[in-house]
Design an enzyme around this catalytic site. Structure first.
Site, PDB file in Angstrom:
ATOM      1  N   ARG A 244       0.862  -1.182   0.000  1.00  0.00           N
ATOM      2  CA  ARG A 244       0.000   0.000   0.000  1.00  0.00           C
ATOM      3  C   ARG A 244       0.900   1.234   0.000  1.00  0.00           C
ATOM      4  O   ARG A 244       2.115   1.123   0.042  1.00  0.00           O
ATOM      5  CB  ARG A 244      -1.034  -0.005   1.151  1.00  0.00           C
ATOM      6  N   GLY A 245       0.271   2.410  -0.036  1.00  0.00           N
ATOM      7  CA  GLY A 245       1.064   3.631  -0.193  1.00  0.00           C
ATOM      8  C   GLY A 245       1.154   3.947  -1.683  1.00  0.00           C
ATOM      9  O   GLY A 245       1.424   3.057  -2.501  1.00  0.00           O
TER      10      GLY A 245
ATOM     11  N   ASP B  72      -1.855  11.079  -1.958  1.00  0.00           N
ATOM     12  CA  ASP B  72      -2.232  10.047  -2.933  1.00  0.00           C
ATOM     13  C   ASP B  72      -2.600  10.645  -4.278  1.00  0.00           C
ATOM     14  O   ASP B  72      -2.513   9.992  -5.307  1.00  0.00           O
ATOM     15  CB  ASP B  72      -3.394   9.202  -2.403  1.00  0.00           C
TER      16      ASP B  72
HETATM   17  O1  MRU Z   1      -4.451   3.310   2.222  1.00  0.00           O
HETATM   18  P1  MRU Z   1      -2.974   3.465   2.161  1.00  0.00           P
HETATM   19  O2  MRU Z   1      -2.256   2.857   3.314  1.00  0.00           O
HETATM   20  O3  MRU Z   1      -2.405   3.032   0.825  1.00  0.00           O
HETATM   21  O4  MRU Z   1      -2.765   5.043   2.260  1.00  0.00           O
HETATM   22  C1  MRU Z   1      -1.489   5.575   2.259  1.00  0.00           C
HETATM   23  C2  MRU Z   1      -1.502   7.029   2.405  1.00  0.00           C
HETATM   24  O5  MRU Z   1      -2.524   7.676   2.519  1.00  0.00           O
HETATM   25  C3  MRU Z   1      -0.197   7.718   2.307  1.00  0.00           C
HETATM   26  O6  MRU Z   1      -0.195   8.862   3.103  1.00  0.00           O
HETATM   27  C4  MRU Z   1      -0.028   8.127   0.850  1.00  0.00           C
HETATM   28  O7  MRU Z   1      -0.092   7.018   0.014  1.00  0.00           O
HETATM   29  C5  MRU Z   1       1.195   8.858   0.609  1.00  0.00           C
HETATM   30  S1  MRU Z   1       2.484   7.695   0.488  1.00  0.00           S
HETATM   31  C6  MRU Z   1       3.952   8.068   0.389  1.00  0.00           C
END
Ligand code: MRU
Length: 365
Positions: free
Chosen positions: A53-54, A247
């Site tokens: 994720r991320g 995102d």
């Molecule tokens: O739902 P996730 O864990 O994928 O969300 C991740 C985030 O919201 C992060 O803050 C975002 O992806 C920025 S990552 C460097």
């Protein structure tokens, strides 16, 4: 970054050239498990189930997913099918779309027998670039932290710089370094005395599990707080700066990030605490003007709200119910923070105002 003295990345191509290793983020911080992705279907599942994720990391995983699809069948129909399945596996982070489009454009005009190899090279290049970009975000953000710390030291000499972050935008969210945490790692390595307030980030608790884990591995002092504590800490002068990831960033500088980011930005604004967003250029969606209206917000299962997961005394990961059995849950995974609440955007190209002219001054010179 390092775990117990060994350098890790979140994703890598295995030696066989046709499978991809990732750290299984569903199991951290309790177990460090490697998960192997061998097919398009595996890649779609790894992204949607949040094994990875991320925003930057799901982009790289998507790119490898296209490679795996083309290794099996390099036809246009296969490319199309893989693209559609991967791009819809998580709809909010634009990096996924960006990375998939980049691989597709790279292979689409090639003869079928060359496509899989070309996709592999492009996916590897995207991964390598991500590392360099995140490290540069770290350098740019370090300048911001140094300035804020210098001001703090003039008034409160010897006190640590208190950084608050939300969700996980560290190296586990990218290939290495991360976005929001990259400046923190750089600052720590220069010897800056800092401390991080880690929002637990319900419902999936990426802060409590992943950010706390990363910071611990680097030996950075940190404290996990419930999501609702940030405003209180800011009112009492206990937060010097907020840094979060993104995102999807609109061309006008609005930022879509993990649910709850907006509330932190509101609290920071009300308390004159600088609020920065760290992001690579690949999260900018130049086609979006109005983040609130145009960005698709992923809604995840209500189970993530109604139940909670943790580590049992029997050394197992267990889920327990939090809510009455008849209660329903609602689980929007992201929100949009308007640019007017953002002090600045920290990118690999420099720091700019959260505005169209700010972004253009860096990216469309
Ligand atoms: O739902 P996730 O864990 O994928 O969300 C991740 C985030 O919201 C992060 O803050 C975002 O992806 C920025 S990552 C460097």
């Amino acid at each position: 970054m390092r775990i117990k003295g060994r350098d890790w990345r979140t994703i890598w191509l295995e030696d066989d050239g046709c499978s991809v290793g990732v750290i299984d983020q569903r199991k951290l911080p309790h177990f460090l498990h490697i998960h192997i992705i061998r097919s398009l279907e595996d890649a779609v599942e790894a992204i949607s189930q949040m094994v990875v994720r991320g925003a930057p990391l799901i982009g790289v995983t998507g790119a490898y997913g296209l490679m795996l699809a083309l290794q099996k069948d390099a036809s246009d129909a296969s490319l199309d099918f893989a693209y559609k399945n991967l791009v819809s596996s998580r709809p909010t982070a634009i990096n996924l779309n960006w990375a998939l489009s980049r691989v597709r454009e790279h292979v689409i005009n090639l003869p079928l027998h060359l496509r899989a190899e070309a996709a592999k090279e492009e996916a590897q290049e995207i991964a390598e670039e991500d590392v360099l970009i995140c490290e540069e975000i770290g350098e740019q953000g370090l300048l911001v932290l140094k300035q804020i710390n210098a001001e703090k030291q003039r008034e409160q000499q010897g006190k640590p710089l208190n950084v608050l972050t939300h969700c996980n935008a560290g190296w586990l969210a990218a290939v290495d370094w991360g976005t929001a945490l990259a400046p923190v790692y750089k600052a720590h390595r220069t010897g800056m005395n800092l401390h991080v307030w880690v929002d637990e980030t319900r419902p999936r608790n990426q802060g409590a599990s992943l950010t706390a884990y990363e910071l611990g591995c680097e030996g950075i002092p940190h404290t996990v707080i419930v999501d609702n504590a940030g405003g209180h800490l800011m009112q009492h002068g206990q937060v010097d700066v907020v840094i979060v990831g993104s995102d999807r960033t609109t061309k006008t500088g609005d930022v879509c990030n993990k649910i709850g980011t907006y509330l932190k930005a509101l609290a920071a604004f009300d308390n004159s605490v600088p609020f920065y967003v760290a992001l690579p250029g690949s999260t900018i969606d130049w086609s979006v003007l109005d983040g609130l209206q145009e960005i698709p917000i992923e809604t995840r299962s209500e189970i993530e709200v109604l139940e909670i997961e943790g580590h049992s005394e029997n050394d197992e990961i267990v889920r327990v119910r939090l809510c009455p059995s008849q209660s329903k849950g609602f689980n929007p995974a992201f929100d949009v923070t308007p640019s007017k609440l953002i002090t600045g955007l920290i990118t690999e190209k420099g720091v700019c105002a959260a505005s169209e002219s700010g972004l253009k001054s860096l990216y469309l010179k």
